[in-house]
Design an enzyme around this catalytic site. Structure first.
Site, PDB file in Angstrom:
ATOM      1  N   LYS A 150      23.957  60.202  82.128  1.00 51.76           N
ATOM      2  CA  LYS A 150      23.429  61.166  81.169  1.00 51.76           C
ATOM      3  C   LYS A 150      23.388  62.573  81.772  1.00 51.76           C
ATOM      4  O   LYS A 150      23.568  62.741  82.982  1.00 51.76           O
ATOM      5  CB  LYS A 150      22.035  60.720  80.733  1.00 51.76           C
ATOM      6  N   GLU A 185      30.255  49.988  72.118  1.00 52.10           N
ATOM      7  CA  GLU A 185      30.142  51.284  72.778  1.00 52.10           C
ATOM      8  C   GLU A 185      31.444  51.716  73.438  1.00 52.10           C
ATOM      9  O   GLU A 185      31.795  52.903  73.417  1.00 52.10           O
ATOM     10  CB  GLU A 185      28.990  51.250  73.783  1.00 52.10           C
ATOM     11  N   ASN A 187      16.170  59.272  82.135  1.00 51.32           N
ATOM     12  CA  ASN A 187      16.318  58.119  83.026  1.00 51.32           C
ATOM     13  C   ASN A 187      17.712  57.969  83.636  1.00 51.32           C
ATOM     14  O   ASN A 187      18.102  56.892  84.045  1.00 51.32           O
ATOM     15  CB  ASN A 187      15.861  56.836  82.337  1.00 51.32           C
ATOM     16  N   HIS A 213      22.770  55.289  81.102  1.00 51.88           N
ATOM     17  CA  HIS A 213      22.759  54.307  80.014  1.00 51.88           C
ATOM     18  C   HIS A 213      23.778  53.235  80.357  1.00 51.88           C
ATOM     19  O   HIS A 213      24.851  53.534  80.887  1.00 51.88           O
ATOM     20  CB  HIS A 213      23.156  54.950  78.678  1.00 51.88           C
ATOM     21  N   TYR A 245      23.964  55.966  69.259  1.00 48.26           N
ATOM     22  CA  TYR A 245      22.530  55.707  69.117  1.00 48.26           C
ATOM     23  C   TYR A 245      22.137  55.365  67.681  1.00 48.26           C
ATOM     24  O   TYR A 245      21.018  55.656  67.257  1.00 48.26           O
ATOM     25  CB  TYR A 245      21.734  56.914  69.620  1.00 48.26           C
TER      26      TYR A 245
END
Length: 150
Positions: free
Chosen positions: A9, A126, A112, A115, A49
């Site tokens: 990310k 994905e 975080n 992913h 998402y």
């Protein structure tokens, strides 16, 4: 062999963690079969998402994910989804074990670092969002014969 999708990310990219993360996954014995560095366009963020579209945090998630470049990857290996999930650690970095990517580099659940697909079905979905079939490399790593029992 199985495949999974992994995205470093914007916070992971900004912090210079791309090399460290790739190194950890390679050292585990997984094979990188596709990668791309880019700022994600809105339609792909929405596809990625889609289960969160109606949640109150989605607008800030979208802004964050589109706010800088990400590093998209496809990894291959036996049981790769479960392996990668263990290497990256719990979604909430405060609950992630030391030695995992999130445990070592994350503090806040909203930043975080990484992913990864949570199931083989999610991985298939994905990967298709971000990569065309002809962008996935097929090759044999030189160490595969010592990594796997055949």
């Amino acid at each position: 062999m199985d495949r999974t999708f992994v995205m470093i990310k914007p916070d992971g990219v900004q912090r210079g963690l791309v090399g460290e993360i790739v190194s950890r996954l390679e050292a585990k014995g997984l094979k990188l079969v596709a990668a791309r560095f880019e700022v994600l366009p809105e339609p792909r963020v929405t596809d990625q998402y889609k289960e969160h579209l109606s949640k109150p945090f989605f607008p800030s998630l979208k802004k964050y994910i589109m706010g800088g470049p990400v590093f998209l990857m496809v990894w291959e290996g036996r049981n790769v989804v479960a392996i990668v999930r263990k290497v990256i650690g719990a979604t909430n970095p405060q609950e992630a074990a030391p030695g995992t990517i999130r445990g070592d580099f994350g503090i806040d659940i909203g930043r975080n670092v990484i992913h990864a697909s949570d199931s083989p079905e999610s991985a298939t979905r994905e990967i298709a969002i971000h990569f065309k079939q002809n962008e996935l490399s097929v090759y044999t790593r030189i160490d595969e014969s010592v990594l796997y029992e055949y």
